[in-house]
Design an enzyme around this catalytic site. Structure first.
Site, PDB file in Angstrom:
ATOM      1  N   CYS A  66     -12.964  -7.508   3.616  1.00  0.00           N
ATOM      2  CA  CYS A  66     -12.674  -6.821   4.878  1.00  0.00           C
ATOM      3  C   CYS A  66     -13.747  -7.102   5.914  1.00  0.00           C
ATOM      4  O   CYS A  66     -13.475  -7.169   7.099  1.00  0.00           O
ATOM      5  CB  CYS A  66     -12.567  -5.323   4.630  1.00  0.00           C
ATOM      6  N   LYS A 121      -4.444   5.522  -6.658  1.00  0.00           N
ATOM      7  CA  LYS A 121      -3.460   4.446  -6.849  1.00  0.00           C
ATOM      8  C   LYS A 121      -4.084   3.091  -6.506  1.00  0.00           C
ATOM      9  O   LYS A 121      -4.418   2.822  -5.359  1.00  0.00           O
ATOM     10  CB  LYS A 121      -2.233   4.633  -5.959  1.00  0.00           C
ATOM     11  N   GLU A 175      -6.738 -10.226  11.935  1.00  0.00           N
ATOM     12  CA  GLU A 175      -7.315 -10.410  10.599  1.00  0.00           C
ATOM     13  C   GLU A 175      -6.398 -11.296   9.759  1.00  0.00           C
ATOM     14  O   GLU A 175      -5.228 -10.981   9.573  1.00  0.00           O
ATOM     15  CB  GLU A 175      -7.491  -9.056   9.913  1.00  0.00           C
ATOM     16  N   GLU A 216     -10.673   3.290   5.617  1.00  0.00           N
ATOM     17  CA  GLU A 216     -11.474   2.051   5.677  1.00  0.00           C
ATOM     18  C   GLU A 216     -10.486   0.915   5.880  1.00  0.00           C
ATOM     19  O   GLU A 216      -9.739   0.584   4.969  1.00  0.00           O
ATOM     20  CB  GLU A 216     -12.232   1.840   4.359  1.00  0.00           C
TER      21      GLU A 216
HETATM   22  P1  NAP Z   1      -2.431  -2.593   2.370  1.00  0.00           P
HETATM   23  O1  NAP Z   1      -1.204  -3.392   2.352  1.00  0.00           O
HETATM   24  O2  NAP Z   1      -2.659  -1.664   3.487  1.00  0.00           O
HETATM   25  O3  NAP Z   1      -2.482  -1.819   0.982  1.00  0.00           O
HETATM   26  C1  NAP Z   1      -3.533  -0.974   0.605  1.00  0.00           C
HETATM   27  C2  NAP Z   1      -3.039   0.032  -0.402  1.00  0.00           C
HETATM   28  O4  NAP Z   1      -2.081   0.905   0.220  1.00  0.00           O
HETATM   29  C3  NAP Z   1      -2.317  -0.587  -1.594  1.00  0.00           C
HETATM   30  O5  NAP Z   1      -2.573   0.198  -2.740  1.00  0.00           O
HETATM   31  C4  NAP Z   1      -0.867  -0.476  -1.160  1.00  0.00           C
HETATM   32  O6  NAP Z   1       0.034  -0.528  -2.240  1.00  0.00           O
HETATM   33  C5  NAP Z   1      -0.861   0.879  -0.490  1.00  0.00           C
HETATM   34  N1  NAP Z   1       0.224   1.100   0.466  1.00  0.00           N
HETATM   35  C6  NAP Z   1       1.069   0.200   1.030  1.00  0.00           C
HETATM   36  N2  NAP Z   1       1.925   0.815   1.875  1.00  0.00           N
HETATM   37  C7  NAP Z   1       1.622   2.137   1.846  1.00  0.00           C
HETATM   38  C8  NAP Z   1       2.136   3.290   2.503  1.00  0.00           C
HETATM   39  N3  NAP Z   1       3.143   3.212   3.372  1.00  0.00           N
HETATM   40  N4  NAP Z   1       1.582   4.500   2.253  1.00  0.00           N
HETATM   41  C9  NAP Z   1       0.543   4.608   1.386  1.00  0.00           C
HETATM   42  N5  NAP Z   1       0.019   3.558   0.723  1.00  0.00           N
HETATM   43  C10 NAP Z   1       0.532   2.328   0.953  1.00  0.00           C
HETATM   44  O7  NAP Z   1      -3.720  -3.512   2.319  1.00  0.00           O
HETATM   45  P2  NAP Z   1      -3.992  -4.723   1.339  1.00  0.00           P
HETATM   46  O8  NAP Z   1      -3.217  -5.880   1.826  1.00  0.00           O
HETATM   47  O9  NAP Z   1      -3.831  -4.285  -0.073  1.00  0.00           O
HETATM   48  O10 NAP Z   1      -5.545  -4.947   1.538  1.00  0.00           O
HETATM   49  C11 NAP Z   1      -6.059  -5.747   2.537  1.00  0.00           C
HETATM   50  C12 NAP Z   1      -6.564  -4.910   3.694  1.00  0.00           C
HETATM   51  O11 NAP Z   1      -7.549  -3.984   3.242  1.00  0.00           O
HETATM   52  C13 NAP Z   1      -7.250  -5.739   4.736  1.00  0.00           C
HETATM   53  O12 NAP Z   1      -6.816  -5.348   6.004  1.00  0.00           O
HETATM   54  C14 NAP Z   1      -8.730  -5.405   4.551  1.00  0.00           C
HETATM   55  O13 NAP Z   1      -9.506  -5.577   5.684  1.00  0.00           O
HETATM   56  C15 NAP Z   1      -8.666  -3.992   4.122  1.00  0.00           C
HETATM   57  N6  NAP Z   1      -9.889  -3.586   3.415  1.00  0.00           N
HETATM   58  C16 NAP Z   1     -10.776  -2.767   4.068  1.00  0.00           C
HETATM   59  C17 NAP Z   1     -11.946  -2.382   3.454  1.00  0.00           C
HETATM   60  C18 NAP Z   1     -12.927  -1.499   4.159  1.00  0.00           C
HETATM   61  O14 NAP Z   1     -13.811  -0.971   3.493  1.00  0.00           O
HETATM   62  N7  NAP Z   1     -12.791  -1.274   5.444  1.00  0.00           N
HETATM   63  C19 NAP Z   1     -12.224  -2.811   2.154  1.00  0.00           C
HETATM   64  C20 NAP Z   1     -11.308  -3.646   1.519  1.00  0.00           C
HETATM   65  C21 NAP Z   1     -10.133  -4.023   2.162  1.00  0.00           C
HETATM   66  P3  NAP Z   1       0.599  -1.959  -2.714  1.00  0.00           P
HETATM   67  O15 NAP Z   1      -0.532  -2.784  -3.178  1.00  0.00           O
HETATM   68  O16 NAP Z   1       1.469  -1.631  -3.835  1.00  0.00           O
HETATM   69  O17 NAP Z   1       1.309  -2.529  -1.541  1.00  0.00           O
END
Ligand code: NAP
Ligand code: MG
Length: 489
Positions: free
Chosen positions: A302, A194, A399, A268
């Site tokens: 990230c 997804k 963050e 991650e």
């Molecule tokens: P997010 O809000 O956690 O969303 C990530 C993914 O999870 C999206 O596809 C989101 O869908 C989905 N999601 C949301 N709520 C969920 C739930 N309750 N259960 C399962 N899936 C769910 O993160 P983001 O704002 O998209 O991304 C930013 C974050 O990603 C930052 O914290 C960044 O540091 C981290 N990141 C980490 C890495 C790494 O390799 N460590 C790499 C890239 C990014 P929706 O988009 O539809 O909400």
């Protein structure tokens, strides 16, 4: 005076000729369905959501909203594929499919890059030169492992773990899809992936590539939706493993949800990297490295170097050079090849950045922003520096995921190590110095999955990547990236 790109309606006084990437060759379907069992299918309740271009706020396409029923269909298709010939196929044969996918992505690289920039807001220079080349490199790399698993795990046989549920964020949409799908396929698993709600288009384009590569039906299913769809994947009883990249908050929810179920998982998560500059560093390169680490890609990285630690003796020089450099950064149309800083991915993310900058000022921090004129339409934020902040400030600890840098100074190596580690995160870090001894000391002592030396934000498919502490568990990339997808027998 910094200039905005002329291809959107705002500024006039421009030093560079505009160089917009053509969109003539891009085909974005007005409506996108879910990719289940090798076909594009209508979502079960017939609901769609819009994905927009964050630089213009214009709708690009309608995208299917997958329900729990659709998740169930996708998991069943994946299970059928795992039980079928796919997981028993000779590794060399499986590898051929993955090589084919890698080559097709290379052939369509420009199309993928343009769609990535349109859907997510990142500058074309980055999607063209970083994201998409790394995507195909990742598929090539894991294609190479498919027939060599006996060398990856000497003395052991491997079996695939089965069906992997994979959930990815919006900052590197196709690259995160590649990080997830490539190792899973190399080891004979099937997946349900997804993408994020705001950036689904390149993953759906990838689905077309998978069809073109004749990948057996059900081996990869790509379903779009919001957080609830992700949750339905996590909760599905027939999923064997969850691979998640995203925020620490959602990562913790997933950990709680899978506890006791026997599902395997890799996470991650977020980061707040320390970028450490010593007085013996190559100053101009370090300034460029700071800019690269936090301002490019709007700080939507990230592993962004969002905490800068400068040795006290050179703090004034670095800050003054950094301010000068900020004035020359070009912010604006992501499709213009001159653009350094594109659009913030969504209104929600922009509001979060604004909230943190206000909070930082309230806590006593001083900000400096370049004198940009930001485009009127779309979501934009000017690169921002915080000085007069300390370890306890929230802008230093949390963050922000935007182009906001918190600067602190230090005097000794031990002091900066303590400060760098005084954080719940541990994803990445950087050190700038002329002395190899300092590099060794810092890179060992900083508790982070990767520490770059005299560079920042460099990736390679053969290097494992992942976090310590609240930045996650498990590794993706490299030989280590195969492990979460196999049972050793
Ligand atoms: P997010 O809000 O956690 O969303 C990530 C993914 O999870 C999206 O596809 C989101 O869908 C989905 N999601 C949301 N709520 C969920 C739930 N309750 N259960 C399962 N899936 C769910 O993160 P983001 O704002 O998209 O991304 C930013 C974050 O990603 C930052 O914290 C960044 O540091 C981290 N990141 C980490 C890495 C790494 O390799 N460590 C790499 C890239 C990014 P929706 O988009 O539809 O909400
Ligand atoms: Mg979008």
């Amino acid at each position: 005076m910094a200039k905005a790109s002329p291809t959107l309606e705002f500024d006039t006084d421009w030093e560079y000729s505009s160089a917009p990437e053509s969109t003539d060759h891009i085909q974005i379907k007005p409506q996108n369905e879910l990719f289940i069992n090798g076909d594009f299918v209508v979502p079960s309740d017939g609901n769609y959501f819009d994905t927009i271009n964050p630089a213009s706020e214009k709708t690009l396409s309608k995208v299917g909203h997958a329900t729990a029923d659709d998740v169930d269909k996708a998991v069943k298709a994946a299970r059928k594929a795992v039980k079928g010939p796919w997981s028993k196929m000779d590794g060399a044969e499986r590898g051929k499919y993955i090589f084919r996918i890698a080559r097709l992505i290379q052939e369509k690289a420009r199309e993928f890059a343009v769609i990535e920039s349109m859907d997510g807001g990142k500058p074309i220079r980055e999607s063209r030169d970083v994201d998409i080349p790394l995507v195909s490199a990742h598929f090539f790399y894991y294609a190479g492992w498919a027939d060599k698993l006996e060398y990856a795990f000497p003395g052991k046989d491997t079996t695939p773990i089965g069906v992997a549920g994979q959930i990815i964020p919006w900052n590197f949409p196709l690259l995160m899809a590649a990080w997830k799908i490539a190792p899973a396929l190399a080891t004979g698993n099937a997946v349900v992936l997804k993408p994020a709600e705001t950036t689904p288009l390149t993953a759906l384009k990838l689905a077309e590539v998978l069809q073109e590569a004749d990948l057996p039906p059900g081996v990869v299913n790509i379903i779009t939706g919001a957080g609830k769809t992700g949750q339905a994947i996590v909760d599905h009883p027939d999923v064997d493993k969850i691979a998640f990249t995203g925020s620490t908050e959602v990562g913790k929810m997933i950990m709680r949800a899978v506890a006791g179920t026997g599902k395997r998982y890799t996470l991650e998560l977020g980061g707040k990297a320390a970028n450490i500059i010593f007085e013996d560093a190559p100053i101009d390169q370090a300034v460029e490295g700071i800019v690269n680490s936090i301002f490019f890609n709007q700080g939507h990285v990230c592993c962004a170097g969002s905490r800068l630690f400068v040795q006290e003796s050179i703090a004034d020089t670095i800050i003054s050079k950094l301010k000068d450099r900020m004035e020359t950064l070009i912010i604006g149309d992501p499709l213009d090849k001159n653009t350094d800083i594109g659009a913030i991915n969504s209104k929600m993310q922009l509001d979060k950045i604004k909230m943190y900058v206000k909070l930082g000022q309230k806590e006593g921090g001083t900000i400096h922003q370049s004198s940009y004129s930001l485009p009127k339409k779309g979501f934009w934020y000017a690169p921002t520096l915080f000085t007069d902040v300390s370890q306890s400030h929230r802008v230093v600890q949390e963050e922000i995921f935007g182009p906001v840098l918190a600067i602190q100074t230090f005097r000794t190596v031990d002091e900066v190590i303590t400060k760098a580690n005084n954080i719940p995160y541990g994803l990445s870090g950087g050190v700038w110095t002329d002395k190899g001894s300092k590099i060794f000391k810092i890179s060992k002592a900083v508790r982070a999955g990767v520490v770059w030396a005299n560079t920042f934000n460099k990736f390679d498919p053969s290097s494992p990547f992942g976090g310590y502490k609240e930045s996650g568990m498990g590794r993706e990339g490299g030989l280590e990236g195969l492990m979460p997808y196999v049972n050793l027998v």
